[in-house]
Structure formats: C-alpha cells, structure tokens
Design an enzyme around this catalytic site. Structure first.
Site, PDB file in Angstrom:
ATOM      1  N   LYS A  93     -12.815 -56.578 -25.880  1.00 10.88           N
ATOM      2  CA  LYS A  93     -12.284 -56.571 -27.250  1.00 10.88           C
ATOM      3  C   LYS A  93     -12.707 -55.361 -28.085  1.00 10.88           C
ATOM      4  O   LYS A  93     -12.782 -55.431 -29.314  1.00 10.88           O
ATOM      5  CB  LYS A  93     -12.635 -57.868 -28.004  1.00 10.88           C
ATOM      6  CG  LYS A  93     -12.424 -59.149 -27.257  1.00 10.88           C
ATOM      7  CD  LYS A  93     -11.168 -59.213 -26.429  1.00 10.88           C
ATOM      8  CE  LYS A  93      -9.908 -59.379 -27.233  1.00 10.88           C
ATOM      9  NZ  LYS A  93      -8.747 -59.431 -26.301  1.00 10.88           N
ATOM     10  N   HIS A 150     -15.024 -53.590 -17.456  1.00 12.06           N
ATOM     11  CA  HIS A 150     -15.920 -54.033 -18.534  1.00 12.06           C
ATOM     12  C   HIS A 150     -17.370 -54.104 -18.027  1.00 12.06           C
ATOM     13  O   HIS A 150     -18.229 -54.686 -18.697  1.00 12.06           O
ATOM     14  CB  HIS A 150     -15.537 -55.434 -19.011  1.00 12.06           C
ATOM     15  CG  HIS A 150     -14.274 -55.521 -19.828  1.00 12.06           C
ATOM     16  ND1 HIS A 150     -13.901 -54.597 -20.771  1.00 12.06           N
ATOM     17  CD2 HIS A 150     -13.304 -56.484 -19.871  1.00 12.06           C
ATOM     18  CE1 HIS A 150     -12.768 -54.977 -21.331  1.00 12.06           C
ATOM     19  NE2 HIS A 150     -12.378 -56.109 -20.808  1.00 12.06           N
ATOM     20  N   SER A 170     -13.034 -61.072 -32.468  1.00 14.14           N
ATOM     21  CA  SER A 170     -11.884 -60.828 -31.598  1.00 14.14           C
ATOM     22  C   SER A 170     -12.043 -61.584 -30.269  1.00 14.14           C
ATOM     23  O   SER A 170     -11.093 -62.184 -29.756  1.00 14.14           O
ATOM     24  CB  SER A 170     -11.754 -59.321 -31.352  1.00 14.14           C
ATOM     25  OG  SER A 170     -10.646 -59.044 -30.557  1.00 14.14           O
TER      26      SER A 170
END
Ligand SMILES: Nc1ncnc2c1ncn2[C@@H]1O[C@H](COP(=O)(O)OS(=O)(=O)O)[C@@H](OP(=O)(O)O)[C@H]1O
Length: 304
Positions: free
Chosen positions: A56, A117, A147
């Site tokens: 995010k 990530h 988020s």
C-alpha cells in the site's frame, strides 16, 4: 487452496485465498516451503529492474509510471493488460492464474520489471550479486496502515481485518503480511547505501511528480521529451488511474477483490489517516514511532 466462504457485509471470512507462510517470523503470502526455496534461489539477471515496496505504498502507481517510461508514453501499449498481468509479483501465486508469478518471471524475456514486497533481508541474494537496479517506494506509516486496513476488507486474498482497532494493533506489532512497516522501510533505507537503490517517497511523488519522475529517468539512464513526461504525469495521476480498468484492478473477479466494499483506488491522498485515528491512537502511535525509528535518518511527511 482454501475455498472462501465470505459474507463481507458482516465481515465474516472463513479463510484467506493466500496461504500464509512465516519466514523468519514474517508472514508471507507464499504457497509452501518448496516455493520459498525457489524464491530464495531465484536467479536475477543484471538488467532486471525490481520495484520494492511495503504493501500500500504506491506500488501500482509506480508500476504504471515505469511502464509508461518503458513504452515512451504510449498509453495504448500500457493498456495491453491489467497491472497484475503486466509484471510478475515475485513471491505470489494468484488464485486466478495457472502458475506462480515466479515461474512467469523465469520465462520472461529481458529486460524484466519484477515487483516484490519482501523485506531487504529476505530478498533473493542473486539480486545483490547481479547488482540489479531497485526502486523502493516508501509511504508514511499512518496512511499505509489505513490503506492496508481497507485492502484487507476488500481483498479476500487477505485475512479479515475485523475492525480498525484490531488492525491497528496488528500493524503496530508487525503481525501483518510482510511484517513490520518499521523494519521494512529501515531495512531498505540502510540497503541503499551499498546497492543501486533509488529510494522514493509516495508523498514526494504526489507533491511533485515531475521532479520524482525525472529522478527515475536519471536512475534508469533514460531520456524522454517534455511532452512525453507531461503525458506520463497525466496518465499516472490518481483520477486517471482510478478510471482506467487496466490499473484499477476492477478486471479481477470480485471473489478476489470486491470494490463495492472499498475500491482499490480509494483516496490516493496523504493525510487520510486523520479520518481514522482517534486522538489516543495518534498519541500512542507517535510515541511508539519515536521508539521504533530512533537512530534512523529516515523522515516521512504524514500530509502534504
Ligand atoms: N496514481 C496514484 N496516485 C496516488 N495514489 C495512488 C495512485 N495509484 C494508486 N494509489 C494509491 O496507492 C495505494 C495502493 O498501494 P499499492 O499499489 O502499493 O497497493 S498494493 O500493495 O500493490 O496492493 C492506494 O492508497 P489509498 O487510496 O490510500 O488506499 C491507492 O489509492
């Protein structure tokens, strides 16, 4: 893979579509130990470009910017398929795809753009060995948390967040996918001193996209005209990307992402955390933040 019986209106979700594997105590959406071995042994190529983010933090946005740069501002080329199909996500096997993205990456021709990530200490060592270029995008923790919370609500790939308070606690203790935001941003910040890493901030891109895209162009050693640069800024603005089915994730089955609960392209604006944090949560957050970031030269803006 677990089948999902869900009723989002009551936020009951029996399981997540992702298998979650803990590696070094960090929960990762990785299929199996065997898959993790393959990820760790992933063979990078010297001309690979890696896009690394904590979830995010502006991944989709940066993917679009990079695709526009690669395609010299040709919007139609960038609309060939949706974001998820365009570039592999190193550690993930999506339920709607036949193969894990890693296998797709292995079959791709160079130069590849690969998204991950992963925290810096879990990145496949061949990426360091091949001295690959890496673009890291960081976003302030408060907006990231908000988020991520909404993403957990709408994406059945992820566990049910229950409510904001519970998710807040989990985020602060690093018990969320990809672990602690604090460790992630600090790990990659340290790594940039010894590797080819362009470390960017979501808030900076929002405030001055031209200046930040120029940094990317310099890092990639690429020249484009002022006209193309302006086209990239326009095409990758929040409002335009929100309307573009190839960037807003609406082409995915609703069993994976349900935009009626919360759209993937939600607010796209620094400072939205103020609509969620209570005064007490904010005070507690700031104290905890000071402790966890002590000694780091990293600074974030929580509004612009
Ligand atoms: N063009 C543009 N401009 C500004 N903000 C943008 C843009 N594109 C995506 N976003 C916002 O980025 C958030 C999603 O982050 P990621 O793409 O990293 O999500 S993911 O980890 O890949 O699921 C999510 O943030 P929130 O709106 O705060 O939820 C998106 O709206």
């Amino acid at each position: 893979m677990a089948k999902v019986e869900k009723n989002f209106s009551t936020m009951e979700r029996s399981s997540t579509l992702f298998n979650i594997l803990e590696v070094d105590g960090i929960p990762l959406p990785v299929l199996s130990k065997e898959m993790w071995n393959k990820i760790s042994n992933f063979q990078a190529r010297p001309d690979d470009l890696f896009l690394v983010t904590y979830p995010k933090s502006g991944t989709t946005w940066m993917q679009e910017i990079l695709d526009m740069i690669k395609n010299d501002g040709d919007v139609e080329k960038c609309k060939r398929v949706n974001t998820l199909e365009r570039y592999p996500f190193l550690e993930v096997k999506f339920p709607h795809k036949e193969k894990p993205d890693l296998e797709i990456a292995l079959e791709m021709s160079s130069p590849r753009l690969i998204k991950t990530h992963l925290p810096s200490h879990l990145i496949p060592p061949s990426i360091w060995k091949e001295n690959c270029k890496i673009i890291y995008v960081a976003r302030n923790a408060k907006d990231c948390l908000v988020s991520f919370y909404h993403f957990h609500r709408m994406a059945s790939l992820l566990p049910d967040p229950q409510n904001f308070e519970e998710f807040y606690e989990k985020f602060m203790s690093g018990k969320v996918l990809f672990g602690s935001w604090f460790d992630h941003v600090k790990g990659w910040w340290a790594a940039k001193d010894t590797h080819q890493i362009l470390y960017l901030f979501y808030e900076d891109i929002k405030k001055d996209p031209k200046r930040e895209i120029e940094k990317i162009l310099k890092f990639l050693e690429k020249d484009i005209s002022e006209e193309i640069l302006n086209k990239i800024i326009y095409h990758t603005s929040f409002d335009v990307m929100k309307q573009n089915p190839m960037t807003n994730y609406t082409t995915l089955p609703t069993s994976i992402m349900d935009h009626s609960i919360s759209p993937f392209m939600r607010k796209g604006m620094p400072g939205d955390w103020k609509n969620y944090f209570t005064v007490a949560q904010n005070e507690e957050f700031d104290k905890d933040y000071q402790k966890k970031m002590t000694g780091s030269t990293l600074t974030f803006r929580t509004e612009i």
